[in-house]
Design a protein around this motif. Structure first.
Motif, PDB file in Angstrom:
ATOM      1  N   SER A  71       0.857  -1.054   0.235  1.00  0.00           N
ATOM      2  CA  SER A  71      -0.134  -0.013  -0.017  1.00  0.00           C
ATOM      3  C   SER A  71       0.799   1.318  -0.033  1.00  0.00           C
ATOM      4  CB  SER A  71      -0.747  -0.089   1.078  1.00  0.00           C
ATOM      5  OG  SER A  71      -0.051   0.200   2.347  1.00  0.00           O
ATOM      6  N   GLU A  72       0.148   2.284  -0.410  1.00  0.00           N
ATOM      7  CA  GLU A  72       1.022   3.630  -0.349  1.00  0.00           C
ATOM      8  C   GLU A  72       0.879   4.328   0.774  1.00  0.00           C
ATOM      9  OE1 GLU A  72       2.648   4.059  -3.327  1.00  0.00           O
ATOM     10  OE2 GLU A  72       1.788   2.527  -4.500  1.00  0.00           O
ATOM     11  N   GLN A  75       2.382   7.497   1.749  1.00  0.00           N
ATOM     12  CA  GLN A  75       1.836   8.911   1.369  1.00  0.00           C
ATOM     13  C   GLN A  75       0.619   9.174   2.116  1.00  0.00           C
ATOM     14  OE1 GLN A  75       1.468   8.484  -2.900  1.00  0.00           O
ATOM     15  NE2 GLN A  75       3.513   7.810  -3.043  1.00  0.00           N
ATOM     16  N   GLY A  80      -3.234   4.885   1.715  1.00  0.00           N
ATOM     17  CA  GLY A  80      -2.842   3.310   1.971  1.00  0.00           C
ATOM     18  C   GLY A  80      -4.158   2.616   1.914  1.00  0.00           C
ATOM     19  N   SER A  83      -5.255   2.207  -1.635  1.00  0.00           N
ATOM     20  CA  SER A  83      -4.708   1.384  -2.642  1.00  0.00           C
ATOM     21  C   SER A  83      -4.813   0.144  -2.234  1.00  0.00           C
ATOM     22  CB  SER A  83      -3.144   1.989  -2.568  1.00  0.00           C
ATOM     23  OG  SER A  83      -2.586   1.831  -1.100  1.00  0.00           O
TER      24      SER A  83
END
Length: 145
Positions: A71-72, A75, A80, A83
């Motif tokens: 996951s992001e 950011q 998260g 994603s």
């Protein structure tokens, strides 16, 4: 203490995201198998349906685990979670597509065969389809990581 509470909250949010993906996966499986899955598993106690659902649940868990890892989250938590949700739903879509394609390539009606318990034994196709879900999960998980 604040860090522990924050981590627990994050775990709860990722868990809820995973639950949403599992619910969508359950609905998708219900759409591609004959009958209402809740009734077939819990009321009729159909072993083939239970094997299939168990395989799919494990598979979705694997996809979610890899989705969280990929996951992001660096950011921000919102990105998260988003994603993870998208990766998880992509996994459900691929698993459902695989089930439909396999159903077209096998003799007879695969859905009916999967739910055809022979006494106290599920049809062998139920085990194969459950394994196919798990194999697909490993492929999707590798793709998102």
């Amino acid at each position: 203490m604040a860090e522990i509470l924050e981590s627990a909250g994050t775990a709860l949010l990722y868990g809820l995201t995973g639950f949403i993906v599992m619910a969508v996966g359950f609905i998708a499986l219900d759409l591609v198998t004959p009958g209402k899955l809740v009734h077939v598993v819990w009321t009729e106690r159909n072993r083939g349906a239970a094997v299939l659902l168990a395989g799919q649940t494990i598979a979705i868990g694997l996809v979610i685990e890899q989705s969280i890892r990929a996951s992001e989250s660096e950011q921000g938590l919102a990105l998260g979670l988003f994603s993870t949700l998208l990766y998880g739903l992509a996994g459900v879509a691929v698993m459902t597509l695989v089930a439909c394609v396999v159903g077209l390539l096998t003799p007879g009606r695969l859905g009916a065969a999967l739910l055809d318990d022979n006494g106290d034994r599920p049809h062998p196709a139920a085990w194969v389809q459950a394994a196919m879900y798990i194999g697909t999960a490993f492929m999707v998980g590798a793709a998102v990581s």
